[in-house]
Every structure is written in C-alpha cells, then in structure tokens.
Scaffold this active site. Sequence first.
Site, PDB file in Angstrom:
ATOM      1  N   LYS A  10      45.498  46.893  33.626  1.00 37.60           N
ATOM      2  CA  LYS A  10      46.689  46.372  32.958  1.00 37.60           C
ATOM      3  C   LYS A  10      46.300  46.096  31.514  1.00 37.60           C
ATOM      4  O   LYS A  10      46.257  44.938  31.071  1.00 37.60           O
ATOM      5  CB  LYS A  10      47.191  45.105  33.671  1.00 37.60           C
ATOM      6  CG  LYS A  10      47.935  45.372  34.964  1.00 37.60           C
ATOM      7  CD  LYS A  10      49.349  45.924  34.760  1.00 37.60           C
ATOM      8  CE  LYS A  10      50.299  44.839  34.284  1.00 37.60           C
ATOM      9  NZ  LYS A  10      51.659  45.428  34.024  1.00 37.60           N
ATOM     10  N   ASP A  56      50.540  48.805  37.846  1.00 36.28           N
ATOM     11  CA  ASP A  56      51.870  48.720  38.488  1.00 36.28           C
ATOM     12  C   ASP A  56      52.491  50.103  38.597  1.00 36.28           C
ATOM     13  O   ASP A  56      53.083  50.454  39.620  1.00 36.28           O
ATOM     14  CB  ASP A  56      52.777  47.716  37.764  1.00 36.28           C
ATOM     15  CG  ASP A  56      52.883  47.961  36.258  1.00 36.28           C
ATOM     16  OD1 ASP A  56      52.063  48.726  35.707  1.00 36.28           O
ATOM     17  OD2 ASP A  56      53.797  47.375  35.631  1.00 36.28           O
ATOM     18  N   ASP A  59      45.222  49.284  50.096  1.00 31.98           N
ATOM     19  CA  ASP A  59      46.071  49.004  51.260  1.00 31.98           C
ATOM     20  C   ASP A  59      47.319  49.874  51.215  1.00 31.98           C
ATOM     21  O   ASP A  59      47.755  50.428  52.227  1.00 31.98           O
ATOM     22  CB  ASP A  59      46.507  47.527  51.271  1.00 31.98           C
ATOM     23  CG  ASP A  59      45.652  46.682  52.208  1.00 31.98           C
ATOM     24  OD1 ASP A  59      44.486  47.066  52.427  1.00 31.98           O
ATOM     25  OD2 ASP A  59      46.145  45.663  52.721  1.00 31.98           O
ATOM     26  N   ASP A  70      41.969  46.306  45.775  1.00 31.50           N
ATOM     27  CA  ASP A  70      42.315  45.713  47.069  1.00 31.50           C
ATOM     28  C   ASP A  70      43.749  46.085  47.433  1.00 31.50           C
ATOM     29  O   ASP A  70      44.028  46.546  48.543  1.00 31.50           O
ATOM     30  CB  ASP A  70      42.155  44.187  46.970  1.00 31.50           C
ATOM     31  CG  ASP A  70      42.491  43.484  48.267  1.00 31.50           C
ATOM     32  OD1 ASP A  70      42.056  43.967  49.328  1.00 31.50           O
ATOM     33  OD2 ASP A  70      43.190  42.447  48.222  1.00 31.50           O
ATOM     34  N   TYR A 119      37.663  38.146  41.781  1.00 29.95           N
ATOM     35  CA  TYR A 119      37.092  37.685  43.053  1.00 29.95           C
ATOM     36  C   TYR A 119      35.889  36.768  42.839  1.00 29.95           C
ATOM     37  O   TYR A 119      35.593  35.920  43.676  1.00 29.95           O
ATOM     38  CB  TYR A 119      36.636  38.883  43.895  1.00 29.95           C
ATOM     39  CG  TYR A 119      37.695  39.444  44.813  1.00 29.95           C
ATOM     40  CD1 TYR A 119      38.900  39.912  44.310  1.00 29.95           C
ATOM     41  CD2 TYR A 119      37.480  39.525  46.182  1.00 29.95           C
ATOM     42  CE1 TYR A 119      39.860  40.442  45.146  1.00 29.95           C
ATOM     43  CE2 TYR A 119      38.436  40.062  47.033  1.00 29.95           C
ATOM     44  CZ  TYR A 119      39.621  40.517  46.508  1.00 29.95           C
ATOM     45  OH  TYR A 119      40.561  41.039  47.340  1.00 29.95           O
TER      46      TYR A 119
HETATM   47  C1  IPM Z   1      39.389  44.092  51.979  1.00 28.57           C
HETATM   48  C2  IPM Z   1      39.839  42.762  52.489  1.00 28.57           C
HETATM   49  C3  IPM Z   1      38.956  41.683  51.883  1.00 28.57           C
HETATM   50  C4  IPM Z   1      39.177  41.679  50.389  1.00 28.57           C
HETATM   51  C5  IPM Z   1      39.143  40.284  52.481  1.00 28.57           C
HETATM   52  C6  IPM Z   1      39.000  40.285  53.981  1.00 28.57           C
HETATM   53  C7  IPM Z   1      38.222  39.284  51.841  1.00 28.57           C
HETATM   54  O1  IPM Z   1      41.177  42.571  52.201  1.00 28.57           O
HETATM   55  O2  IPM Z   1      38.235  44.470  52.244  1.00 28.57           O
HETATM   56  O3  IPM Z   1      40.176  44.775  51.339  1.00 28.57           O
HETATM   57  O4  IPM Z   1      40.107  41.026  49.871  1.00 28.57           O
HETATM   58  O5  IPM Z   1      38.411  42.334  49.697  1.00 28.57           O
HETATM   59 MG    MG Z   2      42.148  44.236  51.320  1.00 34.04          MG
END
Ligand code: IPM
Ligand code: MG
Length: 368
Positions: free
Chosen positions: A196, A229, A257, A253, A145
């Site tokens: 990884k 993975d 999710d 990230d 990032y």
């Molecule tokens: C998160 C989001 C952010 C990220 C975006 C909005 C920049 O997806 O907080 O997980 O990628 O970190």
């Molecule tokens: Mg995210």
Amino acid sequence: MIKVKKRKILLLPGDGIGPEVINEVRKVITWLNSKKSLDFEIDEDLAGGASYDKHGTPITDEVFYKALESKIVMLGAVGGPKWDNLEFQKKPERALLKLRKELKLFANLRPAICFKQLVHASTLKPEIVSGLDIMIVRELTGGIYFGEPRGIKPIDNGERKGINTHTYTSSEIIRVAKVAFDLAKKRSNKVTSCEKSNVMEAGQLWKEEVQTLHDAEYKEVELNHMLADNCSMQLLRNPKQFDVIVTDNLFGDILSDQASMLTGSLGLLPSASLGEKNKDGEMRAMYEPIHGSAPDIAGKGLANPIATILSFAMALRYSLDLDKEADNLEKAVQDVLNDGLRTKDIVAKGNKEVSTAQMGDAIISKLK
Ligand code: IPM
Ligand code: MG
C-alpha cells in the site's frame, strides 16, 4: 549455533485435526524409508494447545531446540476454541509465530492450484479458475506481526490504546523478493509485488526496493506493482493474470486465504516456510497445510490429509532436493483424485467418500 541434522524430521501434529493429518504423512515417510531406503529419522512432539495442556506453554524449550536441529519441521495445525481466552503469550498460535521468527523462516510459499478434478468445487465460475496456478510468496518474520512497539496501554483520558507497528528494512524486503524472482524464473516468469505505497511509507520502501532489485538482477522477469486492495479484487476478477505474488506478512496472510478459496478446496493446499541458506547451503524449513485445526471435525476421520501430504512433497523438493520423489508423491495424489476418491470436504456426486486414513493409504498404494 545448533547444527541441523540432515535426515531429521520433526513432526508437530498440534491440535484439532493436526494429529490425524500428520499421521498420514508419517505413513508416507515410513514407506519412503522402507521402499526407497531413505533413512529419515522421525521425531514427534507437542506444540500449540496440546503443549499448553501438558506443560503450560505453547512450545517448550526442549521442543524448540528439537526444531532447531531438524532439517524439516512438519506442522499439523494449532489452536481451537478451548484456548481462545488464554493470555496472549500462552495462545497456541504463539508456538507457530515463535518457530517462524526464531528459525528465521522469512519466505512463506503458498501455492494456490486449482486441481482439474475439483474445478466445480470453486465458488467462482469454472472458466475463471480452471488451470489456475498461483504462487504467493508471503514475508513471514517481519511487518506488523512482529514490529515494536506493540501492546495495549492506558492513555490519559481513561481509554486504552492498542499498538502494533508495521516496519520493514531494505534487507528484509530484498531477501523475500529474491525468493519470488527466483521462483518466477522456474514458472511463468512474472512477479506481482503488492503493498500500500499510496498510504504507507513501509509500502513505498517495499515498492522501491523490489524495483531496484529487479533492475539490478532480474531484468528478464516481468515485474508489476499492485496495491494490495486492488490485488484482492483482481484475484476474484481474473486470477489467472498472476504467476508469483510477493507481499508482506499481513497482506500475505489475507491474500493467501482469498487465493486458496479460488481453488475450492482448503484441504488440498500445502505451504512451505523457508529460511536463509547458511554458508554450507543448509536451510531450515517448516511445512504445513494451510487449513487450520478444524476442531469441529477433529478425531472423526473426516479430515483431508492431502494438503499435509502435498506439504511433505514440497519438503522433498525444497529441503531435500528429492524432486523425483516429490513428483511421484504429487502424481499419486492426482491418481487417487482421478479414481474418484474424496474425503468428505470435497466429495461430490459419483465420488467414493473415504476417511482420512483411507485417503492416506490410497495415496501410498499409488507410490512407485
Ligand atoms: C496463517 C495463520 C496464522 C497467521 C495464525 C494461525 C497465527 O492465519 O498461517 O496464515 O496469521 O499467520
Ligand atoms: Mg492466515
């Protein structure tokens, strides 16, 4: 160095449903101020697309300095299709990334808890997810990032090249791994570290540093290493094998999710982004729901404020040492769910559908 004001809370509602969900947290804070004599000082300002529209930048220096002197930043959400075509530095998301990086919020805690009232909302079988309680610790200020060099540049053959760099230093790995081990000690005493290492040197370093730290300081915690993975696959196959997962910025990230979906309800999941403690024990922190700005439902009273309210409960616990108030708030959320109240995102047969504000009010009415 700007000093942190102990009682200052900065609300950054941001875009989309951000303002609606933050409004419910504001009500909770006002309740605590009046009923529990907690003298929180609330400030509020623009971030993300809302700031871009007014000031031409996703976060102004003034707001950034307010964040620096705040004990807690409560962020709603940033972004939306309206700002998709802006140049990179002006995108709403840059506000979030700047706050994370400049406030040095390197440890991102993302719990994935499957509420018993919502087991059937998950896309996975109830027996796979019921009782699920995972904590993902995502490194938040390093890795691909932020690594340099980065950019898009022309190359000899007339093509362009997009460049991002994945880097980690030992100290960046060790400080976030410590957070994970310390959390595990208060939970089920188990850490899974994901990288990884089979293809990336930075992953190999990650694995080595986590193992060395474990052997030196956390022998009593069970440590497993897992390729990212495989972790992604195991999260679907048998998520209850995990307690704390620690991983880098990008894998974190994605895996967070994925883990959030196991719970069946993005609208319920909070997060905390924590910085280093200074010599006075002071720590900067930002709290936000993990759901995004959901522009499609913004302004309609449909948003679920629970993730944001639970993010504030994390703030009470991690930044303010008000564990009792945090428990009280989390219990109030449970009570309201037990009563069958639901915002539209999680409503099922037999429930009573309520608006964002009604949900906030119902939770406050359960506070003791
Ligand atoms: C998160 C989001 C952010 C990220 C975006 C909005 C920049 O997806 O907080 O997980 O990628 O970190
Ligand atoms: Mg995210």
